[in-house]
Design an enzyme around this catalytic site. Structure first.
Site, short mmCIF file in Angstrom:
data_model
loop_
_atom_site.label_atom_id
_atom_site.label_comp_id
_atom_site.label_asym_id
_atom_site.label_seq_id
_atom_site.Cartn_x
_atom_site.Cartn_y
_atom_site.Cartn_z
N GLU A 126 -44.66 103.70 126.11
CA GLU A 126 -43.79 103.83 125.04
C GLU A 126 -44.53 103.84 123.77
O GLU A 126 -44.23 104.72 122.75
CB GLU A 126 -42.76 102.75 124.88
CG GLU A 126 -41.79 102.95 123.70
CD GLU A 126 -42.22 102.34 122.40
OE1 GLU A 126 -41.22 102.53 121.37
OE2 GLU A 126 -43.24 101.57 122.37
N ASP B 200 -45.91 98.62 128.21
CA ASP B 200 -47.46 98.84 127.39
C ASP B 200 -47.39 98.29 126.26
O ASP B 200 -46.64 97.85 125.63
CB ASP B 200 -47.43 100.32 127.44
CG ASP B 200 -46.53 101.20 126.61
OD1 ASP B 200 -45.30 100.89 126.61
OD2 ASP B 200 -46.94 102.02 126.09
#
Length: 365
Positions: free
Chosen positions: A138, A80
């Site tokens: 994350e 991400d």
């Protein structure tokens, strides 16, 4: 973002990792929306890396060799990114050795992901068994972090003798990481009308002592395994008051302490309670750091393969999760971490190629 059209493409994991980075960047994957990229990664690993066991867990993709080697190295990277900030699609400047890739995720951390994917596809007979963990979420609150979910649901996939988190580190080994704790330091007073202020006690004025202690605080520098961790203690927020004509009866100073990994979170908390003795202190968030672990033979070997002098990681990364599992863990990835989360995010092609070469040499030699 304007009228930008993104096209999801098949990933060629055996290609130049610089071009693989470019392909990954052009698949948007803001936290919580990693499905398209996770699909592409999973498909490419299953199609091009037949020597690997591959599993899908939510929007995380995991792959590993099972060759019966005496040791296992775990490589981890998140898929991400932070929200796009008018910095997609990918843009290139320079050429050859001076080529630079610009765009959201180039540094944090699709350059590192590309290095891992390239390694997974091209090193089929490593001397260590390898585990590759590509995880989601994350960049948001820790409760959503895909690595935490994997630890709960597939813990055996995180076991190994060394963890390499391919977060940006300027293509040098950044060992361990700092811990972090946030506290709220409160002062109390008594409300009164500001026309009769002598009848009250101003809590904001009382916070002056808290700020004085912060201004005079001397942060430690701690040398662990030759890596110097610089601690920090900073006020990051202050709030108080209820109206413009009322003496405030409460003020809260939010303080963030980044501490060296020779301290546990509990020791860091005790230290802050000592610093702010006499005040109410409430912990709102804490995360332990990670010791560099460079004395461990596999970690020492990797540091030697990377060349140069390892440096301390000034910040918190998921190496701490691996350290909590009893593994030495280091950060090693392309890009300048100070550019992460900025509109100007960019990664030199030379960093990507250096990281790919170092990791391939380490696992193959």
């Amino acid at each position: 973002m304007g009228n930008v059209i993104f096209v999801t493409m098949a990933l060629d994991l055996a290609a130049d990792p610089v071009e693989l980075t470019a392909a990954l960047v052009d698949v948007p994957s803001v936290s919580g929306n990693e499905t398209a990229l996770a699909d592409a990664v999973e498909h490419a690993l299953r199609a091009q890396a037949r020597h690997l066991e591959v599993v899908r867990n939510g929007n995380a993709v995991l792959a590993r060799t099972n060759l019966g080697r005496d040791s296992r190295v775990v490589l981890a990277g998140h898929l991400d990114t932070v929200p796009i900030n008018h910095n997609l699609p990918l843009r290139r400047t320079g050429e050859g050795e001076d080529l630079v890739l610009h765009g959201c995720g180039t540094v944090d951390m699709k350059g590192g992901d590309a290095v891992m994917l390239h390694l997974a596809a091209t090193v089929t007979e490593p001397r260590h068994d390898l585990t590759f963990v590509f995880y989601d979420c994350e960049e948001v609150e820790a409760t959503r972090n895909g690595l935490g979910r994997i630890e709960r649901e597939l813990p055996e996939w995180l076991r190994g003798d060394l963890a390499v988190v391919c977060e940006p580190s300027n293509a040098v080994v950044e060992a361990g990481c700092q811990g972090s704790i946030r506290v709220e330091v409160s002062t109390n007073g008594r409300r009164a009308h500001t026309a009769r202020a002598w009848m009250g006690v101003n809590a904001i004025h009382g916070a002056g002592e808290v700020l004085r202690r912060l201004a005079e605080y001397e942060a430690r520098q701690v040398d662990i395994d030759g890596c110097v961790y610089r601690e920090g203690l900073q006020a990051v927020r202050i709030g108080g008051g209820v109206a413009s004509n009322v003496v405030p009866d409460e003020c809260v100073v939010t303080v963030n302490h980044r501490f060296a990994p020779d301290r546990s979170p509990e020791q860091a908390e005790a230290h802050l309670r000592e610093v702010f003795s006499g005040f109410d202190v409430r912990v709102t968030d804490m995360a332990g750091g990670a010791l560099p672990g460079l004395a461990h033979p596999v970690a020492e070997e990797f540091a030697a393969a990377a060349g140069g002098k390892p440096v301390a990681k000034l910040g918190w990364t998921d190496v701490a999760r691996f350290a909590a599992l009893g593994m030495p863990a280091v950060n090693f990835g392309p890009g300048d971490p100070s550019l992460a989360h900025t509109r100007e995010e960019n990664v030199p092609a030379a960093h990507i190629r250096r990281c790919a070469e170092v990791l391939a040499r380490f696992v193959s030699a």
